[in-house]
Motif scaffolding. Structure first.
Motif, short mmCIF file in Angstrom:
data_model
loop_
_atom_site.label_atom_id
_atom_site.label_comp_id
_atom_site.label_asym_id
_atom_site.label_seq_id
_atom_site.Cartn_x
_atom_site.Cartn_y
_atom_site.Cartn_z
N ILE A 189 -43.99 31.71 -85.76
CA ILE A 189 -43.79 33.07 -85.62
C ILE A 189 -44.96 34.35 -85.32
N GLN A 190 -45.71 33.86 -87.08
CA GLN A 190 -46.53 35.21 -87.41
C GLN A 190 -47.35 34.82 -86.41
N CYS A 191 -48.10 33.60 -86.45
CA CYS A 191 -48.93 33.74 -84.91
C CYS A 191 -48.93 34.93 -84.02
N THR A 192 -47.81 34.44 -83.16
CA THR A 192 -47.97 34.49 -82.43
C THR A 192 -47.77 35.92 -81.99
N THR A 193 -46.58 36.44 -83.10
CA THR A 193 -46.78 38.25 -82.95
C THR A 193 -47.77 38.83 -83.49
N HIS A 194 -49.13 38.32 -84.10
CA HIS A 194 -49.48 38.69 -84.32
C HIS A 194 -50.91 38.80 -84.12
N LEU A 195 -50.88 37.88 -81.93
CA LEU A 195 -51.51 37.84 -80.98
C LEU A 195 -50.39 38.44 -79.99
N GLU A 196 -49.64 38.99 -79.91
CA GLU A 196 -48.37 39.73 -79.29
C GLU A 196 -48.08 38.61 -78.37
N LEU A 197 -48.19 37.64 -78.01
CA LEU A 197 -47.98 36.26 -76.94
C LEU A 197 -46.34 36.58 -76.62
N PRO A 198 -46.24 36.59 -75.41
CA PRO A 198 -44.49 36.85 -74.82
C PRO A 198 -43.78 35.45 -75.36
N PRO A 199 -42.39 35.24 -75.73
CA PRO A 199 -41.86 34.35 -75.97
C PRO A 199 -41.74 33.12 -75.76
N ILE A 200 -41.97 32.52 -74.49
CA ILE A 200 -42.16 31.45 -73.79
C ILE A 200 -43.32 30.70 -74.30
N VAL A 201 -44.78 31.46 -75.05
CA VAL A 201 -45.79 31.18 -75.41
C VAL A 201 -45.04 30.39 -76.91
N LYS A 202 -44.44 30.92 -77.68
CA LYS A 202 -44.00 30.79 -79.02
C LYS A 202 -43.14 29.46 -78.76
N TYR A 203 -42.39 30.06 -77.92
CA TYR A 203 -41.14 28.24 -78.41
C TYR A 203 -41.99 26.93 -77.46
N SER A 204 -43.15 27.62 -76.81
CA SER A 204 -43.61 26.09 -76.55
C SER A 204 -44.04 25.83 -77.44
#
Length: 182
Positions: free
Chosen positions: A17-32
């Motif tokens: 979660i921290q990495c995807t937030t830091h990279l400002e990625l969309p939720p689909i990327v986090k959940y994938s």
């Protein structure tokens, strides 16, 4: 599940979660990425370790939290490739790893080996199914207007943190439907 394993799982979810937030990625990327790592890669590693065989690759010998964090980053990278028009470069992934993984430094080659040597595949991701169900429900039911997609994603985060996604649900479809109903 032992408390030590549960604690490690929680730290890895938080790391994702921290990495995807830091990279400002969309939720689909986090959940994938969560699905790739926790539903596909991690169970195969656990089964391998239960057989008490020596790991064939140095990235799994010894299996440390930092090595698992490398595979989380690889899962994010693959997810980004699947769902973002502009993917992450391996160099940007390595830079993030240098900032976020404090116990060990990995080279660009390590990232490439992790991608090539270990198959992390995906079919149905609960987030995608949830998004589809959410849209359809809003179209066909008046009560659909009361749904809050952010609340659904918060529930999914909690389920991943508690490992309820793999314990309670063997189907991404049933997981997505359960979250929407809740």
């Amino acid at each position: 599940m032992s408390t030590e394993i549960a604690h490690l799982r929680r730290r890895l979810v938080e790391f994702t979660i921290q990495c995807t937030t830091h990279l400002e990625l969309p939720p689909i990327v986090k959940y994938s990425a969560l699905s790739l790592f926790f539903d596909r890669f991690r169970p195969s590693v656990v089964r391998f370790l239960q057989k008490k065989k020596k790991a064939e690759h140095w990235l799994l010998q010894p299996l440390t939290e930092s090595n698992l964090q490398l595979f989380v980053l690889v899962s994010i990278w693959i997810s980004c490739k699947m769902h973002c028009s502009r993917g992450l470069s391996v160099q940007s992934l390595k830079s993030l790893g240098d900032k976020m993984i404090t116990e060990q430094l990995f080279t660009v080659r390590d990232f490439m080996e992790a991608v090539m040597k270990f198959e992390i595949g995906t079919l149905n991701i609960a987030y995608t199914l949830l998004d589809d169900l959410f849209i359809h429900f809003k179209e066909v039911a008046k009560v659909g207007e009361l749904l809050n997609f952010e609340a659904c994603m918060d529930m999914m985060d909690l389920l991943y943190e508690k490992e309820e996604t793999s314990v309670l649900y063997h189907s991404s479809t049933s997981l997505a439907a359960s979250i929407l109903v809740s």
